[in-house]
Write a protein that holds these residues in place. Structure first.
Motif, mmCIF file in Angstrom:
data_model
loop_
_atom_site.group_PDB
_atom_site.id
_atom_site.type_symbol
_atom_site.label_atom_id
_atom_site.label_comp_id
_atom_site.label_asym_id
_atom_site.label_seq_id
_atom_site.Cartn_x
_atom_site.Cartn_y
_atom_site.Cartn_z
ATOM 1 N N GLN A 52 0.826 -1.206 0.000
ATOM 2 C CA GLN A 52 0.000 0.000 0.000
ATOM 3 C C GLN A 52 0.864 1.261 0.000
ATOM 4 O O GLN A 52 0.563 2.247 -0.692
ATOM 5 C CB GLN A 52 -0.921 -0.005 1.223
ATOM 6 N N MET A 55 2.312 1.657 -3.489
ATOM 7 C CA MET A 55 1.245 2.055 -4.397
ATOM 8 C C MET A 55 1.049 3.576 -4.335
ATOM 9 O O MET A 55 0.946 4.249 -5.373
ATOM 10 C CB MET A 55 -0.050 1.343 -4.009
ATOM 11 N N ASP A 62 -2.431 -0.150 -7.731
ATOM 12 C CA ASP A 62 -2.129 -1.250 -6.823
ATOM 13 C C ASP A 62 -0.641 -1.561 -6.970
ATOM 14 O O ASP A 62 0.021 -1.085 -7.899
ATOM 15 C CB ASP A 62 -2.971 -2.478 -7.175
ATOM 16 N N LYS A 218 -5.485 -1.794 -10.890
ATOM 17 C CA LYS A 218 -5.959 -2.864 -10.013
ATOM 18 C C LYS A 218 -6.153 -4.174 -10.768
ATOM 19 O O LYS A 218 -5.722 -5.245 -10.293
ATOM 20 C CB LYS A 218 -7.273 -2.428 -9.363
ATOM 21 N N CYS A 221 -2.854 -5.805 -11.551
ATOM 22 C CA CYS A 221 -2.209 -6.386 -10.370
ATOM 23 C C CYS A 221 -2.940 -7.634 -9.881
ATOM 24 O O CYS A 221 -2.309 -8.556 -9.357
ATOM 25 C CB CYS A 221 -2.088 -5.343 -9.264
#
Length: 352
Positions: A52, A55, A62, A218, A221
């Motif tokens: 996180q 990111m 992500d 997203k 990933c």
């Protein structure tokens, strides 16, 4: 004594952050709570928190922690090829996937690389515009095998715009992404915004143990996590890599300006010596290639004598060319342990 042994026995080095011994791991764990829970097959707080964080640092949708960049980049290109239904990908002739991975992209994924540009210089916007239909274009920043050259940021923006207009996915081999930021005067987010997917390393300029982040949208990933499991990348615990990656990232992310300025000064001093030059002549990151006139035996003898006399390691290897030899200098914390008197003596010995 050979050149490698001579280099290993020096007390200081021009490259890196110091000797890569067990102390690198011990330092990173010195203040870690021994009761902290490990990650477990790609899940858990320690890995999720770092993913996180990266990111957000990279400004992507992500991010996934991988044990190696080789794994991460092959997977990235496979995903873009599958999504577009195109088995062709493009990159520079000196791309890591082409020269260091034993044709992994071809053998494991049956993708067809198209080499773009001349191996002696960076690819150009015009060459990108001349590409046939490809799923993905990979750009390495900086181009390590050329000495750390970078294209102008405005040209990167044009390449990004062109790829988006043509539906070509743009992937960043950003193994040394953080080292480019002082020259570009940009944030990591600003650089990454030009790309569809990004890979960064945590053992090169950051100086961790091993490991990499692959970041992108997203959905990209989500698919990359499946491929990571297929590759065996979900080790039972990756925390021995993740914790040092986080520790050394925080320790060194704001030192890149210093490394860059030190690299420029070292290159200036080497270029002032007879029969010695660097590429780039003025570095644009913390790295450059050092060239010395002479055959490999003569150059090795010269460097070895300097290292033995000063205790400062220049290199432990040489690449022979026609009439000269080359090596790589990549500045980190280590050069800061050398005082001015020692450094002056190094160049005085080199000139003899």
């Amino acid at each position: 004594m050979d050149l490698r042994t001579s280099y290993q026995q020096t007390s200081h080095q021009l490259s890196g952050h110091g000797k890569r011994n067990v102390g690198v791991l011990q330092q990173a764990f010195a203040e870690v709570d021994p009761n902290q829970t490990s990650d477990h097959y790609g899940t858990g707080e320690v890995i999720a928190r770092f993913e996180q964080k990266m990111m957000q640092e990279l400004g992507m949708g992500d991010a996934i922690f991988f044990p190696s960049g080789t794994m991460a980049q092959q997977i990235a290109l496979r995903i873009w090829a599958d999504e577009t239904g195109n088995r062709n990908v493009a990159y520079h002739p000196l791309c890591h996937l082409e020269i260091h991975e034993q044709d992994g992209l071809k053998e494991l994924h049956h993708l067809e690389p198209i080499l773009i540009g001349d191996e002696k210089r960076l690819m150009t916007l015009e060459q990108v515009k001349a590409l046939p239909d490809v799923a993905c274009l990979l750009i390495e920043l900086p181009q390590r095998e050329l000495g750390g050259y970078l294209p102008p940021f405005a040209e990167l923006e044009e390449i990004s715009r062109h790829c988006r207009e043509r539906g070509i996915r743009l992937h960043l081999d950003g193994a040394r992404l953080f080292e480019t930021l002082p020259y570009y005067e940009k944030t990591a987010q600003e650089v990454c915004s030009l790309f569809d997917s990004v890979y960064v390393s945590f053992y090169k300029g950051i100086g961790g143990i091993a490991g990499a982040i692959l970041a992108g949208p997203k959905a990209f990933c989500d698919e990359a996590r499946i491929w990571k499991r297929r590759y065996g990348g979900d080790l039972i615990g990756l925390y021995p890599y993740i914790i040092p990656a986080d520790y050394y990232y925080e320790l060194r992310k704001d030192r890149m300006d210093t490394y860059y300025e030190q690299a420029k000064e070292l290159a200036r001093r080497f270029n002032a010596l007879d029969g010695v030059w660097t590429t780039p002549n003025v570095p644009v990151t913390n790295m450059f290639h050092l060239h010395v006139e002479g055959d490999v035996e003569a150059v090795a003898t010269r460097i070895r004598s300097v290292q033995d006399a000063t205790g400062i390691g220049i290199t432990g290897y040489l690449i022979p060319h026609d009439g000269y030899c080359s090596t790589e200098i990549s500045v980190g914390d280590a050069v800061g342990t050398i005082d001015e008197h020692q450094l002056n003596r190094l160049f005085e010995q080199f000139e003899r």
